[in-house]
Motif scaffolding. Sequence first.
Motif, PDB file in Angstrom:
ATOM      1  N   CYS A 153      -5.111 126.810  56.186  1.00  0.00           N
ATOM      2  CA  CYS A 153      -5.573 128.116  55.708  1.00  0.00           C
ATOM      3  C   CYS A 153      -6.525 128.770  56.709  1.00  0.00           C
ATOM      4  O   CYS A 153      -7.655 128.325  56.880  1.00  0.00           O
ATOM      5  N   HIS A 205      -7.939 128.769  46.755  1.00  0.00           N
ATOM      6  CA  HIS A 205      -8.776 128.166  47.803  1.00  0.00           C
ATOM      7  C   HIS A 205      -9.908 127.352  47.189  1.00  0.00           C
ATOM      8  O   HIS A 205     -10.339 127.638  46.070  1.00  0.00           O
ATOM      9  N   PRO A 206     -10.451 126.387  47.931  1.00  0.00           N
ATOM     10  CA  PRO A 206     -11.682 125.732  47.459  1.00  0.00           C
ATOM     11  C   PRO A 206     -12.804 126.769  47.409  1.00  0.00           C
ATOM     12  O   PRO A 206     -12.845 127.672  48.243  1.00  0.00           O
ATOM     13  N   HIS A 253      -8.019 131.601  56.488  1.00  0.00           N
ATOM     14  CA  HIS A 253      -9.152 132.200  55.798  1.00  0.00           C
ATOM     15  C   HIS A 253     -10.283 131.181  55.640  1.00  0.00           C
ATOM     16  O   HIS A 253     -11.438 131.452  55.987  1.00  0.00           O
ATOM     17  N   CYS A 254      -9.958 130.000  55.154  1.00  0.00           N
ATOM     18  CA  CYS A 254     -10.993 128.982  54.941  1.00  0.00           C
ATOM     19  C   CYS A 254     -11.474 128.394  56.272  1.00  0.00           C
ATOM     20  O   CYS A 254     -12.625 127.969  56.374  1.00  0.00           O
ATOM     21  N   HIS A 294      -6.633 121.352  53.491  1.00  0.00           N
ATOM     22  CA  HIS A 294      -6.457 122.769  53.125  1.00  0.00           C
ATOM     23  C   HIS A 294      -6.923 123.679  54.274  1.00  0.00           C
ATOM     24  O   HIS A 294      -6.252 124.653  54.615  1.00  0.00           O
TER      25      HIS A 294
END
Lengths: 220, 211
Positions: free
Chosen positions: A34, A5-6, A36-37, A30
């Motif tokens: 994603c 992830h970033p 989560h992000c 992303h």
Amino acid sequence: MIKFHPNEELLVQYVQGNLDSALAVVVGTHIDMCQHCAQQKKDIEDHLSAKAFGAATDFNELSMQTMLDEIMNSSAPAIEVPHKVNKHVVVEGKQFRLPPSLARVSKRLGEWSKVPGSVWRAPLQIDNDSAINLIYMGAGASVPEHTHRSQEATLVLNGTFIDEHDRYHDGDFVFLNADHRHSPQTAEEDCLTLAWLDAPLQFTSGMARLLNPFSSLFFK
Amino acid sequence: MMQVMPEKRVNRHHMKSNSASPQEITPEYLAGLLGEVALSRSRRAFSELFKHFAPRLQSFATRQFGNEQTAMDLVQETMTNVWHKAHLFSPDKGSPTTWIFTIARNIRFDILRKNKKNQNDISADELWPVLSEEMSDSDDEFAIDQTILLQEITSYYSQLPDAQRVVIEHIYIEGKSQQEVSDELGIPLGTVKSRTRLALQKLRELITDHD
Ligand SMILES: [Zn+2]
């Protein structure tokens, strides 16, 4: 399951609007992929907005009333005709769905061109001085080993690629610093990625050095 | 028109921003004001929003730009969008403060971009579609809430304000899509969406109150 992830700093800069625009497209894509992000982005927005609006200036009463009247008497902004958006991209006869952040900028996508080693690329012009590239690697393809003068971000949109360090799948976001060498390749599966570079590549292997003129064409 | 949190309403006759302490203003209260602007273009509700947010936006923008005129431009442009596009706010997605912050972030981005004078540079709404009409199009957002049974809707919807009741009747009782309701009643899709949202909110309150 997305593994890479970033980091938080990139997400914060993305939310603030301080990230390089081309990199922001990669990070936004992303986030589309994603959960989560996406949640982290929301938390950062809440945090930053509370911080940004924590203090209030003592507004001059007269100018406040003037502005308020101007706003309420302003005419509604013209409804913009939404520009044409491509939700898919086709390369080598294969069709891929574009996440919303990429679909929104799809009109910026240039032509596909083939580069040696079963690799295709299409540039996405983001602003005057930065572009990102869609890179399609067929099965069993490889990009010559290279280092970067500074940083590279790669997001896997579909498929799998491998380098000396790990395997990367759909949604993985890989951020490499300067001095980091790697040579991405695919195995039995093909791979579509989105790649951002903030300086041109320097190829390090002998064969690729001969091809160096093409490197600037490859990742501009 | 809407009965949003009347107990939280405080009288603010003065325009001084510091006459209202932030604790009195809850996100729900601000969301209610946005709802009133979206539904009935309430000038009173907008004035309250303005008095709350404009001094905060100005403080933020002055820190960002260090230039008073640009800061005022950002305040005005942000609040103009709030006035005209309140129907795009969705409480499910975040608080009013966060929504307005993201509008200001986009405007700041475009102001900085304009200074570079490159027409083809990416714009803020290509990066973050905060004010895009299509953005709130995800139909699941408006899909009937599992917690609200049709039975309950039919027993409570008569208590809704007329404008909301008509929309709810068309969608949940006649089974029309929001687009069909928009065409049939000759009102913008965004308005149909915000009325649906507010009505469901209201119904949720009514149903919980009676449980
Ligand atoms: Zn992530």
